[in-house]
Each structure stands twice: as C-alpha cells, then as structure tokens.
Design a protein around this motif. Structure first.
Motif, PDB file in Angstrom:
ATOM      1  N   CYS A 176      74.524  87.175  92.317  1.00 54.30           N
ATOM      2  CA  CYS A 176      75.169  86.271  92.468  1.00 54.30           C
ATOM      3  C   CYS A 176      74.564  84.723  92.538  1.00 54.30           C
ATOM      4  O   CYS A 176      74.652  83.722  91.478  1.00 54.30           O
ATOM      5  CB  CYS A 176      75.940  86.386  92.953  1.00 54.30           C
ATOM      6  N   ALA A 177      73.675  84.774  93.131  1.00 54.09           N
ATOM      7  CA  ALA A 177      72.203  83.739  93.029  1.00 54.09           C
ATOM      8  C   ALA A 177      72.011  83.118  91.745  1.00 54.09           C
ATOM      9  O   ALA A 177      71.420  82.394  92.102  1.00 54.09           O
ATOM     10  CB  ALA A 177      72.248  83.928  94.234  1.00 54.09           C
ATOM     11  N   ALA A 178      71.112  84.336  90.955  1.00 57.14           N
ATOM     12  CA  ALA A 178      70.091  83.307  89.882  1.00 57.14           C
ATOM     13  C   ALA A 178      70.614  82.347  89.757  1.00 57.14           C
ATOM     14  O   ALA A 178      70.275  80.815  88.479  1.00 57.14           O
ATOM     15  CB  ALA A 178      69.859  84.653  89.172  1.00 57.14           C
ATOM     16  N   PRO A 179      72.447  82.577  89.013  1.00 58.45           N
ATOM     17  CA  PRO A 179      72.953  80.875  87.867  1.00 58.45           C
ATOM     18  C   PRO A 179      72.531  79.955  88.829  1.00 58.45           C
ATOM     19  O   PRO A 179      72.274  78.978  88.112  1.00 58.45           O
ATOM     20  CB  PRO A 179      74.191  81.768  87.513  1.00 58.45           C
ATOM     21  N   CYS A 180      72.728  80.070  90.157  1.00 55.12           N
ATOM     22  CA  CYS A 180      72.678  78.421  90.794  1.00 55.12           C
ATOM     23  C   CYS A 180      71.358  78.355  90.598  1.00 55.12           C
ATOM     24  O   CYS A 180      71.277  76.921  90.371  1.00 55.12           O
ATOM     25  CB  CYS A 180      73.047  79.100  92.110  1.00 55.12           C
ATOM     26  N   ALA A 181      70.321  79.031  90.755  1.00 57.21           N
ATOM     27  CA  ALA A 181      69.139  78.576  90.775  1.00 57.21           C
ATOM     28  C   ALA A 181      68.812  78.413  89.162  1.00 57.21           C
ATOM     29  O   ALA A 181      67.886  77.362  89.114  1.00 57.21           O
ATOM     30  CB  ALA A 181      67.773  79.445  91.000  1.00 57.21           C
ATOM     31  N   CYS A 182      69.025  78.598  88.412  1.00 55.74           N
ATOM     32  CA  CYS A 182      68.971  78.521  86.909  1.00 55.74           C
ATOM     33  C   CYS A 182      69.732  77.550  86.844  1.00 55.74           C
ATOM     34  O   CYS A 182      68.971  75.855  85.565  1.00 55.74           O
ATOM     35  CB  CYS A 182      69.617  79.094  85.877  1.00 55.74           C
ATOM     36  N   VAL A 183      70.813  76.324  87.176  1.00 54.25           N
ATOM     37  CA  VAL A 183      71.855  75.861  87.087  1.00 54.25           C
ATOM     38  C   VAL A 183      70.880  74.411  87.334  1.00 54.25           C
ATOM     39  O   VAL A 183      70.490  72.923  86.453  1.00 54.25           O
ATOM     40  CB  VAL A 183      73.106  75.972  87.428  1.00 54.25           C
ATOM     41  N   HIS A 184      69.955  74.278  88.727  1.00 53.52           N
ATOM     42  CA  HIS A 184      69.499  73.683  88.926  1.00 53.52           C
ATOM     43  C   HIS A 184      67.790  73.026  88.177  1.00 53.52           C
ATOM     44  O   HIS A 184      68.205  72.306  88.037  1.00 53.52           O
ATOM     45  CB  HIS A 184      68.593  74.291  90.508  1.00 53.52           C
ATOM     46  N   HIS A 185      66.965  74.416  88.059  1.00 54.04           N
ATOM     47  CA  HIS A 185      65.906  74.055  87.482  1.00 54.04           C
ATOM     48  C   HIS A 185      66.343  72.993  86.046  1.00 54.04           C
ATOM     49  O   HIS A 185      65.951  72.706  85.134  1.00 54.04           O
ATOM     50  CB  HIS A 185      65.349  75.332  86.532  1.00 54.04           C
ATOM     51  N   ARG A 186      68.016  73.992  84.792  1.00 49.41           N
ATOM     52  CA  ARG A 186      68.301  73.531  83.816  1.00 49.41           C
ATOM     53  C   ARG A 186      68.351  71.784  83.798  1.00 49.41           C
ATOM     54  O   ARG A 186      68.366  70.858  83.082  1.00 49.41           O
ATOM     55  CB  ARG A 186      69.565  73.622  82.971  1.00 49.41           C
ATOM     56  N   ARG A 187      69.209  71.119  85.442  1.00 49.92           N
ATOM     57  CA  ARG A 187      69.632  69.791  85.716  1.00 49.92           C
ATOM     58  C   ARG A 187      68.604  68.907  86.070  1.00 49.92           C
ATOM     59  O   ARG A 187      68.623  68.284  85.336  1.00 49.92           O
ATOM     60  CB  ARG A 187      70.100  70.288  86.862  1.00 49.92           C
ATOM     61  N   GLY A 188      67.356  70.018  86.483  1.00 42.96           N
ATOM     62  CA  GLY A 188      66.325  68.892  86.474  1.00 42.96           C
ATOM     63  C   GLY A 188      65.017  68.767  85.354  1.00 42.96           C
ATOM     64  O   GLY A 188      64.912  67.453  84.932  1.00 42.96           O
ATOM     65  N   GLN A 189      65.069  69.601  84.331  1.00 41.01           N
ATOM     66  CA  GLN A 189      65.195  69.326  82.547  1.00 41.01           C
ATOM     67  C   GLN A 189      65.759  68.271  82.010  1.00 41.01           C
ATOM     68  O   GLN A 189      65.420  67.959  81.060  1.00 41.01           O
ATOM     69  CB  GLN A 189      65.482  71.163  81.589  1.00 41.01           C
ATOM     70  N   GLN A 190      66.926  67.985  81.689  1.00 38.24           N
ATOM     71  CA  GLN A 190      68.106  67.646  81.089  1.00 38.24           C
ATOM     72  C   GLN A 190      67.427  65.909  81.254  1.00 38.24           C
ATOM     73  O   GLN A 190      67.822  65.066  81.019  1.00 38.24           O
ATOM     74  CB  GLN A 190      69.389  67.704  81.363  1.00 38.24           C
ATOM     75  N   LYS A 191      67.647  66.103  82.757  1.00 36.05           N
ATOM     76  CA  LYS A 191      66.920  65.091  83.367  1.00 36.05           C
ATOM     77  C   LYS A 191      66.067  64.341  82.469  1.00 36.05           C
ATOM     78  O   LYS A 191      65.787  63.238  82.019  1.00 36.05           O
ATOM     79  CB  LYS A 191      66.882  64.305  85.378  1.00 36.05           C
ATOM     80  N   ALA A 192      65.171  65.450  82.979  1.00 32.49           N
ATOM     81  CA  ALA A 192      64.130  64.615  82.137  1.00 32.49           C
ATOM     82  C   ALA A 192      63.782  64.154  81.188  1.00 32.49           C
ATOM     83  O   ALA A 192      63.343  63.967  80.225  1.00 32.49           O
ATOM     84  CB  ALA A 192      62.725  66.266  82.520  1.00 32.49           C
TER      85      ALA A 192
ATOM     86  N   LEU B 228      58.575  64.092  85.180  1.00 33.19           N
ATOM     87  CA  LEU B 228      59.302  64.331  84.482  1.00 33.19           C
ATOM     88  C   LEU B 228      58.455  65.220  83.340  1.00 33.19           C
ATOM     89  O   LEU B 228      59.279  66.196  83.200  1.00 33.19           O
ATOM     90  CB  LEU B 228      59.640  62.689  83.846  1.00 33.19           C
ATOM     91  N   GLU B 229      57.300  65.157  82.739  1.00 35.48           N
ATOM     92  CA  GLU B 229      56.416  66.244  82.235  1.00 35.48           C
ATOM     93  C   GLU B 229      56.906  67.406  83.164  1.00 35.48           C
ATOM     94  O   GLU B 229      56.970  68.200  82.529  1.00 35.48           O
ATOM     95  CB  GLU B 229      55.442  66.674  82.100  1.00 35.48           C
ATOM     96  N   VAL B 230      56.721  67.531  84.297  1.00 31.01           N
ATOM     97  CA  VAL B 230      56.143  68.953  84.977  1.00 31.01           C
ATOM     98  C   VAL B 230      57.513  69.567  84.584  1.00 31.01           C
ATOM     99  O   VAL B 230      57.854  71.217  84.827  1.00 31.01           O
ATOM    100  CB  VAL B 230      56.152  68.256  86.941  1.00 31.01           C
ATOM    101  N   GLU B 231      58.487  69.211  86.232  1.00 32.42           N
ATOM    102  CA  GLU B 231      60.262  69.170  85.218  1.00 32.42           C
ATOM    103  C   GLU B 231      60.411  70.223  84.474  1.00 32.42           C
ATOM    104  O   GLU B 231      60.828  70.883  84.395  1.00 32.42           O
ATOM    105  CB  GLU B 231      60.558  68.472  85.920  1.00 32.42           C
ATOM    106  N   LEU B 232      59.334  69.378  82.865  1.00 34.71           N
ATOM    107  CA  LEU B 232      60.146  70.104  81.339  1.00 34.71           C
ATOM    108  C   LEU B 232      59.410  71.431  81.238  1.00 34.71           C
ATOM    109  O   LEU B 232      59.881  72.379  81.095  1.00 34.71           O
ATOM    110  CB  LEU B 232      59.677  68.906  79.910  1.00 34.71           C
TER     111      LEU B 232
END
Length: 153
Positions: free
Chosen positions: A5-21, A117-121
């Motif tokens: 249940c909670a794994a998608p939340c962490a994935c969305v958070h990580h993906r949002r950071g990658q999109q920002k970068a 930003l590179e680390v975030e990617l």
C-alpha cells in the motif's frame, strides 16, 4: 500488505523529484541559465534523535553567492543560505567557485544546485531508502507473526 500500500507513495515522491530535476536541467537557455557559485560559509546543524540517546541527525548548510543575468543580460548578485545534501556539502569549499547553479531567467533568486539535481536523477534519496527499509521490515515482521499465529491454531 502495508508495504504494497505504501510503496507507491514513495515511488511517486521519487518520480516527482526526478521530474523536477529534468525540468531544470533540460530547460531551454531562454528559461534557465547556469553560473558558478562561490561558497562563503558552510555549517552543520546536529540534532539528537528522538529514537535514541546516542543517535544524531545532521543537516548541512552552505552560503553561496553568484552573479545571475536576467533576460536583458543585466547582472544581479544573488546571495543565499541553502540546506544541501551531504554530497554537495562534501564538494563545497569556502572561497572556491566550483558549485554550478541553475537559475531561472525570470526570477534570478530561484535557483538549484546542478549537482543536487543530478543526484536526484540518478539516486534514490536516503530518506526513501530508509522508508522502504522500515516498511519492508515491518511488513515482514507482521507477516511472520500472522503466519506463526495461523500455524499454532
């Protein structure tokens, strides 16, 4: 169950950071520009962990200055204190202009460190790893308890 249940939340958070970068790093030169920042000061803030008497949490900060140019090519001095990741803190040296910043042409005070930003990617943040580890451990323990209880019945 909780892990699933909670794994998608962490994935969305990580993906949002990658999109920002990606938005910052791939933006056209009409929207963002790059500059070298000079580090004036760096410091660490350490807090005692609420979970343990001996564990501590460190936050890293640096004060940087750079010259940004707006759309009319007018220069502006930008000086700012920022919280940074451990990698950026380790790379920074007082008095040295080696940290690249990416700033918005329309708002020169809005900037990011290129290395962060590179680390975030490329990397999953330590907080996301910690979250996944705790969640996986909790789910495993709960599964073992429930499995053991069903065997004893």
């Amino acid at each position: 169950g909780a892990f699933v249940c909670a794994a998608p939340c962490a994935c969305v958070h990580h993906r949002r950071g990658q999109q920002k970068a990606r938005r910052w790093l791939n933006a056209p030169a009409t929207e963002v520009r790059w500059a070298k920042a000079t580090v004036h000061r760096r410091w660490t803030t350490t807090f005692a962990s609420s979970d343990s008497d001996t564990a501590t949490l460190s936050m890293y900060h640096i004060n940087v200055e750079f010259t940004a140019r707006d759309a009319s090519n007018k220069g502006f001095r930008v000086c700012s204190d920022r919280q940074v990741c451990g990698t950026t803190y380790a790379r920074s040296c007082v008095g040295v202009s080696d940290l690249e910043v990416v700033y918005k042409v329309s708002d020169v005070a809005a900037f990011e460190f290129a290395c962060e930003l590179e680390v975030e990617l490329t990397e999953i943040s330590s907080s996301t790893k910690c979250f996944f580890g705790m969640l996986f451990g909790l789910s495993t323990a709960l599964g073992l308890v429930c499995g053991g209880a069903s065997l004893s019945v």
